[in-house]
Write an enzyme that holds these catalytic residues in place. Structure first.
Site, PDB file in Angstrom:
ATOM      1  N   GLN A 218      14.420  -8.686  -3.958  1.00 16.93           N
ATOM      2  CA  GLN A 218      13.054  -9.119  -3.820  1.00 16.93           C
ATOM      3  C   GLN A 218      12.909  -9.918  -4.970  1.00 16.93           C
ATOM      4  O   GLN A 218      11.716 -10.752  -4.629  1.00 16.93           O
ATOM      5  CB  GLN A 218      12.166  -8.158  -3.295  1.00 16.93           C
ATOM      6  CG  GLN A 218      10.622  -8.589  -2.662  1.00 16.93           C
ATOM      7  CD  GLN A 218      10.042  -7.945  -3.114  1.00 16.93           C
ATOM      8  OE1 GLN A 218       9.669  -7.654  -1.327  1.00 16.93           O
ATOM      9  NE2 GLN A 218       8.542  -6.851  -2.935  1.00 16.93           N
TER      10      GLN A 218
ATOM     11  N   LYS B 249      12.839  -1.978  -7.753  1.00 19.04           N
ATOM     12  CA  LYS B 249      13.485  -0.740  -7.098  1.00 19.04           C
ATOM     13  C   LYS B 249      13.918  -2.353  -5.971  1.00 19.04           C
ATOM     14  O   LYS B 249      15.330  -1.854  -5.302  1.00 19.04           O
ATOM     15  CB  LYS B 249      13.107  -0.468  -6.184  1.00 19.04           C
ATOM     16  CG  LYS B 249      13.951   0.445  -5.067  1.00 19.04           C
ATOM     17  CD  LYS B 249      13.100   1.263  -4.578  1.00 19.04           C
ATOM     18  CE  LYS B 249      11.998   0.973  -4.393  1.00 19.04           C
ATOM     19  NZ  LYS B 249      12.169   0.421  -2.149  1.00 19.04           N
ATOM     20  N   ASP B 250      13.554  -3.170  -5.383  1.00 15.05           N
ATOM     21  CA  ASP B 250      13.609  -4.029  -4.440  1.00 15.05           C
ATOM     22  C   ASP B 250      14.517  -5.304  -5.775  1.00 15.05           C
ATOM     23  O   ASP B 250      13.670  -6.797  -5.552  1.00 15.05           O
ATOM     24  CB  ASP B 250      12.228  -4.834  -4.535  1.00 15.05           C
ATOM     25  CG  ASP B 250      11.570  -3.477  -3.262  1.00 15.05           C
ATOM     26  OD1 ASP B 250      11.921  -3.425  -1.906  1.00 15.05           O
ATOM     27  OD2 ASP B 250      11.004  -2.896  -4.000  1.00 15.05           O
TER      28      ASP B 250
ATOM     29  N   GLY C 256       0.511  -1.219   0.254  1.00 16.83           N
ATOM     30  CA  GLY C 256       0.088   0.038   0.149  1.00 16.83           C
ATOM     31  C   GLY C 256       0.823   1.012   0.231  1.00 16.83           C
ATOM     32  O   GLY C 256       2.399   1.054  -0.031  1.00 16.83           O
TER      33      GLY C 256
ATOM     34  N   ARG D 185       8.809   4.934   1.464  1.00 17.63           N
ATOM     35  CA  ARG D 185       9.626   5.388   3.083  1.00 17.63           C
ATOM     36  C   ARG D 185       9.948   6.773   2.259  1.00 17.63           C
ATOM     37  O   ARG D 185      10.724   7.533   3.423  1.00 17.63           O
ATOM     38  CB  ARG D 185      10.724   4.059   2.829  1.00 17.63           C
ATOM     39  CG  ARG D 185       9.854   2.819   3.299  1.00 17.63           C
ATOM     40  CD  ARG D 185      10.791   2.365   4.206  1.00 17.63           C
ATOM     41  NE  ARG D 185      10.640   1.077   5.275  1.00 17.63           N
ATOM     42  CZ  ARG D 185      10.371  -0.448   4.605  1.00 17.63           C
ATOM     43  NH1 ARG D 185      11.200  -0.533   3.188  1.00 17.63           N
ATOM     44  NH2 ARG D 185      10.073  -1.539   5.161  1.00 17.63           N
TER      45      ARG D 185
ATOM     46  N   GLN E 180       8.273  -9.320   7.562  1.00 17.68           N
ATOM     47  CA  GLN E 180       9.031  -9.202   6.761  1.00 17.68           C
ATOM     48  C   GLN E 180       9.712  -8.358   7.573  1.00 17.68           C
ATOM     49  O   GLN E 180      10.547  -7.948   6.911  1.00 17.68           O
ATOM     50  CB  GLN E 180       8.326  -9.299   5.415  1.00 17.68           C
ATOM     51  CG  GLN E 180       7.414  -7.899   5.448  1.00 17.68           C
ATOM     52  CD  GLN E 180       7.102  -7.849   3.885  1.00 17.68           C
ATOM     53  OE1 GLN E 180       6.851  -8.868   3.413  1.00 17.68           O
ATOM     54  NE2 GLN E 180       7.878  -6.499   2.611  1.00 17.68           N
TER      55      GLN E 180
ATOM     56  N   MET F 196      11.433   5.806  -6.000  1.00 21.48           N
ATOM     57  CA  MET F 196      10.690   6.140  -5.907  1.00 21.48           C
ATOM     58  C   MET F 196      10.120   4.799  -4.561  1.00 21.48           C
ATOM     59  O   MET F 196      10.286   4.114  -4.371  1.00 21.48           O
ATOM     60  CB  MET F 196       8.988   5.815  -6.654  1.00 21.48           C
ATOM     61  CG  MET F 196       8.903   7.321  -7.691  1.00 21.48           C
ATOM     62  SD  MET F 196       7.226   7.676  -7.484  1.00 21.48           S
ATOM     63  CE  MET F 196       7.635   9.033  -8.749  1.00 21.48           C
ATOM     64  N   SER F 197       9.522   5.698  -3.462  1.00 23.98           N
ATOM     65  CA  SER F 197       9.328   4.623  -2.428  1.00 23.98           C
ATOM     66  C   SER F 197       8.749   4.729  -1.143  1.00 23.98           C
ATOM     67  O   SER F 197       8.695   6.087  -0.577  1.00 23.98           O
ATOM     68  CB  SER F 197      10.832   4.069  -1.537  1.00 23.98           C
ATOM     69  OG  SER F 197      10.549   3.609  -0.631  1.00 23.98           O
TER      70      SER F 197
ATOM     71  N   HIS G 120       4.160   1.863  -7.810  1.00 23.33           N
ATOM     72  CA  HIS G 120       3.336   0.879  -7.939  1.00 23.33           C
ATOM     73  C   HIS G 120       2.164   0.705  -9.151  1.00 23.33           C
ATOM     74  O   HIS G 120       1.878  -0.492 -10.054  1.00 23.33           O
ATOM     75  CB  HIS G 120       2.196   1.256  -6.685  1.00 23.33           C
ATOM     76  CG  HIS G 120       2.633   1.010  -5.383  1.00 23.33           C
ATOM     77  ND1 HIS G 120       3.336   2.119  -4.435  1.00 23.33           N
ATOM     78  CD2 HIS G 120       3.610  -0.320  -4.510  1.00 23.33           C
ATOM     79  CE1 HIS G 120       3.395   1.767  -3.682  1.00 23.33           C
ATOM     80  NE2 HIS G 120       3.736  -0.076  -3.534  1.00 23.33           N
TER      81      HIS G 120
END
Lengths: 281, 281
Positions: free
Chosen positions: B153, B149-150, B31, B187, B61, B184-185, B37
């Site tokens: 992952q 970006k990850d 989210g 966080r 996680q 973009m994140s 996203h």
């Protein structure tokens, strides 16, 4: 009956079966079939339109010093037996097909794997959960069939399926026994004549415990002692564990209440056998 | 656009979508949507008939002391944004729906989780692999979408899908950046004005490294030193790691060859940001 060795073949078989709207039953096995395996195939045959049997002696569920290399195999006989049960396809991959170079993913199921065979065989259920997870992903069955002799295995797999939201019903079928009560197992072939005779102490001690429970015994320690002593009376038997645990959490109990698992593992020479009974109080 | 909270609802939605022969795209998210996203949702919208977005801040996680409780949330805004991208359904379960009492099954991916974020955040990829495995089982998508970006992952999930024979194509989409280059994140919202400005050092140092590689630099140690020094010139930046690793095995390399991942994690105050670039030599 088809026999296939590769992931590509089984996937293509499954895709075709599903696109025709068939339900699929999977019986995962390590081969060397006995009546226990056949009872699972029969049940799958009754309940599903397509029956897939996997035959794979899964290296990741054997520990160091266990019987991976000695595990009994008779592929031609297995093929004949499965064919006679109306199985549609046998999936019998080589180890390198299931665990290719670079393989590194494992399923860890928690608390429920800590007692019983999980304690005696570290890493065993990690291997079991991982291979069953892979087979369920490959075959996408509506139902998968497991024998109750491996009671903890069934519960570990049900826990994994529930926890990981897998789309399959796990069906467990009763233990099939020889005429003298010995639970059918591919490993029974390891037993010498004397050990084979001695091994009937397992089912006899479980029957004794069931009788005691029917007669009102509800103290777990007393029951455990009775069973251990009865097995101890057989000089060829070397007890690994005798445990009385709650269902479905497999936690130690002091007083029997509700559904309870009485499970045991006993060595006869180099051969480790397991058996169990579920009692209800 | 539908919004559903329970496993029962999403399963019933999926069953109905699949029985009508639709292809399904899944975009798993935590989210607090940004353009990254949305780019995944757009790609899924182009490639699949049904687009499912999961929105779940996955507790397993996050490590102790990490930002699970502070993780930014704005459900209403997320719903609006997903709806505008033509998403068909948002699956937004509560933690107890995904990890009910007695939950105990986890996916462990091996070597590929040991460097980079796996080293800085023990248990992180166990949580990621587990929740993604569950979501893939629940939604049964044809394709699942992850942002580059990850980077680690994406590679961990591809490894899991390959190892466990899961029936899904993992699609990764390019990093989406702010005008000044910051990846973009969700966080980024944690950053103070000064930290936000300082954080552009990440993309600038990666660009510098890409330029050096284009100019013929192939020594990993030299590149790593250049990047670390450049980031170090920004007083608000505190380097967690700067690593140059092989693709897809994420092994340390000395000389760049083939596809190589340059990955970094840097703290600005309490906020830990990651960024990466893939170069080809």
């Amino acid at each position: 009956m088809k026999v296939c060795r590769s992931i590509g073949e089984i996937k293509s078989f499954v895709r075709s079966a599903k696109s025709s709207g068939n339900t699929i039953g999977l019986v995962p096995t390590m081969g060397y079939f006995h009546q226990g395996h056949l009872s699972l195939m029969r049940l799958a045959r009754q309940e599903c339109q397509i029956v897939v049997v996997s035959l794979f002696v899964n290296p990741t569920q054997f520990g160091p010093g266990e019987d991976l290399l000695d595990y009994p195999r008779d592929f031609e006989r297995d093929i004949d037996m499965a064919s006679q049960e109306g199985v549609d396809i046998i999936f019998a991959p080589e180890p390198g097909e299931m665990y290719p170079s670079g393989y590194q993913t494992y399923i860890e199921v928690g608390e429920i794997t800590t007692p019983l065979c999980g304690r005696s065989r570290p890493g065993h259920f990690r291997g079991v959960a991982t291979i069953v997870n892979k087979l369920l992903n490959l075959v996408e069955p509506d139902r998968a069939y497991f024998g109750q002799k491996d009671a903890q295995q069934v519960m570990v797999i049900k826990q994994m399926v529930r926890d990981l939201n897998m789309n399959v019903k796990i069906v467990n079928a009763p233990i099939v026994r020889e005429d003298d009560g010995l639970a059918m197992s591919s490993r029974n072939v390891y037993l010498s004549t004397a050990e084979r005779k001695a091994a009937t102490i397992l089912s006899r001690s479980l029957q004794g415990a069931e009788q005691a429970v029917n007669n009102g015994e509800t103290d777990a320690l007393t029951l455990r002692k009775q069973i251990t002593e009865k097995i101890g009376s057989e000089s060829l038997a070397d007890v690994d564990y005798v445990e009385i645990l709650s269902i479905p959490d497999l936690e130690p109990i002091q007083v029997l209440n509700g559904q309870v698992l009485i499970a045991l593992a006993v060595r006869f020479g180099k051969t480790r056998l397991i058996d169990n009974a579920i009692v209800e109080v």
